[in-house]
Design a protein around this motif. Structure first.
Motif, mmCIF file in Angstrom:
data_model
loop_
_atom_site.group_PDB
_atom_site.id
_atom_site.type_symbol
_atom_site.label_atom_id
_atom_site.label_comp_id
_atom_site.label_asym_id
_atom_site.label_seq_id
_atom_site.Cartn_x
_atom_site.Cartn_y
_atom_site.Cartn_z
ATOM 1 N N ARG A 224 8.664 22.508 51.683
ATOM 2 C CA ARG A 224 9.689 23.491 52.025
ATOM 3 C C ARG A 224 9.445 24.071 53.413
ATOM 4 N NH1 ARG A 224 10.911 28.208 47.786
ATOM 5 N NH2 ARG A 224 11.544 26.324 46.607
ATOM 6 N N LEU A 225 8.170 24.325 53.748
ATOM 7 C CA LEU A 225 7.841 24.898 55.060
ATOM 8 C C LEU A 225 8.268 23.969 56.188
ATOM 9 C CD1 LEU A 225 6.407 27.021 56.832
ATOM 10 C CD2 LEU A 225 4.280 25.723 56.486
ATOM 11 N N ILE A 226 7.947 22.691 56.069
ATOM 12 C CA ILE A 226 8.278 21.733 57.124
ATOM 13 C C ILE A 226 9.790 21.559 57.261
ATOM 14 C CG2 ILE A 226 8.188 19.261 57.682
ATOM 15 C CD1 ILE A 226 5.275 19.266 56.947
ATOM 16 N N LYS A 227 10.493 21.512 56.139
ATOM 17 C CA LYS A 227 11.940 21.330 56.191
ATOM 18 C C LYS A 227 12.664 22.544 56.768
ATOM 19 C CE LYS A 227 12.303 18.018 52.377
ATOM 20 N NZ LYS A 227 12.793 17.792 51.000
ATOM 21 N N SER A 228 12.082 23.728 56.591
ATOM 22 C CA SER A 228 12.751 24.947 57.041
ATOM 23 C C SER A 228 12.343 25.382 58.438
ATOM 24 C CB SER A 228 12.438 26.092 56.065
ATOM 25 O OG SER A 228 11.037 26.390 56.075
ATOM 26 N N THR A 229 11.409 24.651 59.047
ATOM 27 C CA THR A 229 10.892 25.043 60.361
ATOM 28 C C THR A 229 11.668 24.350 61.468
ATOM 29 O OG1 THR A 229 8.698 25.338 59.401
ATOM 30 C CG2 THR A 229 8.824 25.174 61.786
ATOM 31 N N SER A 230 11.910 25.069 62.546
ATOM 32 C CA SER A 230 12.620 24.493 63.698
ATOM 33 C C SER A 230 11.732 23.485 64.410
ATOM 34 C CB SER A 230 13.031 25.607 64.671
ATOM 35 O OG SER A 230 11.894 26.216 65.247
ATOM 36 N N SER A 231 12.306 22.786 65.380
ATOM 37 C CA SER A 231 11.578 21.706 66.058
ATOM 38 C C SER A 231 11.057 22.110 67.434
ATOM 39 C CB SER A 231 12.498 20.486 66.205
ATOM 40 O OG SER A 231 13.645 20.820 66.966
ATOM 41 N N THR A 232 10.840 23.397 67.664
ATOM 42 C CA THR A 232 10.325 23.836 68.959
ATOM 43 C C THR A 232 8.847 23.494 69.081
ATOM 44 O OG1 THR A 232 9.711 26.030 68.138
ATOM 45 C CG2 THR A 232 11.957 25.748 68.983
ATOM 46 N N ILE A 233 8.346 23.506 70.325
ATOM 47 C CA ILE A 233 6.938 23.195 70.570
ATOM 48 C C ILE A 233 6.032 24.154 69.819
ATOM 49 C CG2 ILE A 233 5.134 23.194 72.337
ATOM 50 C CD1 ILE A 233 7.177 22.155 74.303
ATOM 51 N N ASP A 234 6.364 25.451 69.854
ATOM 52 C CA ASP A 234 5.521 26.455 69.211
ATOM 53 C C ASP A 234 5.402 26.203 67.714
ATOM 54 O OD1 ASP A 234 5.204 27.609 71.641
ATOM 55 O OD2 ASP A 234 6.574 29.276 71.299
ATOM 56 N N THR A 235 6.527 25.932 67.059
ATOM 57 C CA THR A 235 6.489 25.754 65.613
ATOM 58 C C THR A 235 5.781 24.456 65.227
ATOM 59 O OG1 THR A 235 8.719 24.781 65.675
ATOM 60 C CG2 THR A 235 8.554 27.124 65.182
ATOM 61 N N LYS A 236 5.921 23.409 66.035
ATOM 62 C CA LYS A 236 5.210 22.164 65.754
ATOM 63 C C LYS A 236 3.702 22.358 65.911
ATOM 64 C CE LYS A 236 8.868 18.824 66.773
ATOM 65 N NZ LYS A 236 9.333 17.748 67.667
ATOM 66 N N THR A 237 3.305 23.164 66.894
ATOM 67 C CA THR A 237 1.893 23.473 67.067
ATOM 68 C C THR A 237 1.363 24.216 65.866
ATOM 69 O OG1 THR A 237 2.167 23.576 69.469
ATOM 70 C CG2 THR A 237 0.206 24.619 68.557
ATOM 71 N N ASP A 238 2.121 25.182 65.368
ATOM 72 C CA ASP A 238 1.721 25.943 64.184
ATOM 73 C C ASP A 238 1.632 25.040 62.959
ATOM 74 O OD1 ASP A 238 1.635 28.218 65.718
ATOM 75 O OD2 ASP A 238 3.618 28.931 65.112
ATOM 76 N N LEU A 239 2.591 24.121 62.813
ATOM 77 C CA LEU A 239 2.582 23.205 61.674
ATOM 78 C C LEU A 239 1.375 22.273 61.722
ATOM 79 C CD1 LEU A 239 6.346 22.181 61.297
ATOM 80 C CD2 LEU A 239 4.951 23.408 59.625
ATOM 81 N N ALA A 240 1.054 21.779 62.902
ATOM 82 C CA ALA A 240 -0.119 20.910 63.046
ATOM 83 C C ALA A 240 -1.383 21.655 62.635
ATOM 84 C CB ALA A 240 -0.230 20.408 64.487
ATOM 85 N N GLU A 241 -1.470 22.914 63.015
ATOM 86 C CA GLU A 241 -2.618 23.728 62.639
ATOM 87 C C GLU A 241 -2.676 23.913 61.121
ATOM 88 O OE1 GLU A 241 -6.065 25.832 62.949
ATOM 89 O OE2 GLU A 241 -5.046 24.694 64.520
ATOM 90 N N THR A 242 -1.523 24.139 60.494
ATOM 91 C CA THR A 242 -1.459 24.303 59.040
ATOM 92 C C THR A 242 -1.890 23.024 58.321
ATOM 93 O OG1 THR A 242 0.342 25.915 59.237
ATOM 94 C CG2 THR A 242 0.072 24.839 57.103
ATOM 95 N N ILE A 243 -1.448 21.868 58.847
ATOM 96 C CA ILE A 243 -1.818 20.583 58.253
ATOM 97 C C ILE A 243 -3.327 20.370 58.350
ATOM 98 C CG2 ILE A 243 -1.613 18.077 58.523
ATOM 99 C CD1 ILE A 243 1.313 18.706 59.551
ATOM 100 N N ASN A 244 -3.897 20.648 59.524
ATOM 101 C CA ASN A 244 -5.349 20.524 59.707
ATOM 102 C C ASN A 244 -6.106 21.405 58.727
ATOM 103 O OD1 ASN A 244 -6.047 18.671 61.911
ATOM 104 N ND2 ASN A 244 -4.837 20.026 63.200
ATOM 105 N N LYS A 245 -5.664 22.642 58.619
ATOM 106 C CA LYS A 245 -6.347 23.602 57.745
ATOM 107 C C LYS A 245 -6.261 23.167 56.284
ATOM 108 C CE LYS A 245 -6.591 28.548 56.671
ATOM 109 N NZ LYS A 245 -5.991 29.894 56.912
#
Length: 350
Positions: A224-245
């Motif tokens: 749900r988080l990935i589907k609801s998140t925009s495709s900006t650089i900032d949000t992709k960086t945050d998502l990558a961090e979440t995936i790593n964690k």
């Protein structure tokens, strides 16, 4: 003599003043959110005009930026900035300015790096002590995209060869990568898939998006988080961090995602090492490098790096290092500014 260094990215711009006293020392720095400003000149003017009166204004500057540089000009499309060396000289009052790619900055940093700024991933076996040819290096790093640069370094000179090697075609090596590449082409509307669509922070998010389409991940909490998140650089960086964690905390699906990414990263590193024959060192840089030291030392990464058929033995013998200094882009820009100001090339340390 003070030097101005800049590490300019789509998310943040880091500025610093360095002085050289036996080694480069950072005496002042400040970080800016790039999107809050209409141009780099405005950031630079704000920074320089607010320096303490005890800090003399710089006479030499190097601007490292995440983008293609040609004839002293660059355009950061994500920010709408157009940057030109000659115009910057007039706008900020610094006579000697150069603009280079951020990964070119890292090549300039190599001779000046302290042991505390990097970690050895693989030790050298191939080095010939009688080899008097220029030392050949290559560097790559997965950030927002996949940065690449090459360089020839001697005791008196550094020649940097910029590269856009991150845009080479991605070649799937197994069934999972083949399925991933087909899905990404359809999902992104592409006929051609570059390596940085996989091996980058954005690429890590792409792999997760693909993996979460599987039936066994249908109810995964990150879906749900990935589907609801925009495709900006900032949000992709945050998502990558979440995936790593999540992977580090034991999430089996995200661990699989990270393993696919690390394996593809190792393969890309091996390809670049073969292309450049960087006998003296393959370096891994970029912002996320420091957090992935254990992954770079893993069998998944090293096996993929070395698995190049008849050249596997060669790749087992080249030195591989990862930069752990998160501000090495700024440091590299300072190294280039120092070389611009320095008329004594024997100051280069090996």
């Amino acid at each position: 003599m003070n030097l101005l260094a800049a590490d300019v990215g789509g998310t943040k711009t880091l500025l610093g003043i360095y002085e050289f006293k036996q080694k480069l020392n950072l005496i002042n720095s400040k970080s800016y959110k790039s999107k809050e400003w209409d141009g780099l000149d405005l950031i630079l003017n704000h920074y320089l005009s607010n320096l303490s009166s005890k800090i003399s204004q710089p006479k030499y500057a190097c601007i490292g930026l995440a983008g293609y540089v040609s004839n002293g000009s660059a355009e950061l499309t994500n920010l709408g900035w157009k940057i030109n060396e000659e115009l910057l000289k007039q706008e900020i009052g610094v006579e000697n300015i150069t603009i280079i790619n951020d990964f070119s900055c890292l090549i300039y940093a190599i001779p000046f790096l302290e042991k505390s700024q990097y970690e050895i991933i693989q030790y050298s076996k191939n080095k010939d002590p009688k080899n008097i040819t220029p030392n050949i290096y290559a560097i790559l790093g997965a950030g927002t995209g996949l940065g690449v640069a090459r360089g020839l370094i001697t005791s008196t000179e550094i020649k940097v060869l910029p590269s856009e090697g991150g845009h080479r075609e991605f070649a799937p090596r197994n069934d999972s990568e083949w399925e991933l590449s087909k899905w990404l082409k359809i999902n992104l509307g592409l006929k051609r898939l570059s390596i940085e669509r996989i091996v980058s922070g954005t690429g890590l998010v792409n792999i997760a998006r693909w993996r979460l389409t599987k039936e066994d991940a249908k109810f995964h909490p990150l879906n749900r988080l990935i589907k609801s998140t925009s495709s900006t650089i900032d949000t992709k960086t945050d998502l990558a961090e979440t995936i790593n964690k999540s992977a580090e905390e034991g999430d089996p699906v995200m661990r699989e995602v990270l393993d696919i990414w690390i394996s593809a990263y190792g393969s890309a590193a091996g390809d670049i090492a073969l292309q450049e024959l960087c006998n003296d060192g393959l370096w891994i840089g970029g912002g996320p490098a420091a957090r992935h030291i254990d992954n770079f030392k893993s069998e998944s990464f090293l096996k993929s790096l070395r698995n190049k058929g008849r050249f596997s033995n060669y790749l087992e013998g080249i030195p591989v290092m990862a930069i752990t200094d998160r501000n090495c882009g700024l440091f590299g820009a300072a190294c280039k500014a120092h070389l611009m100001a320095c008329r004594m090339p024997n100051l280069l340390r090996r």
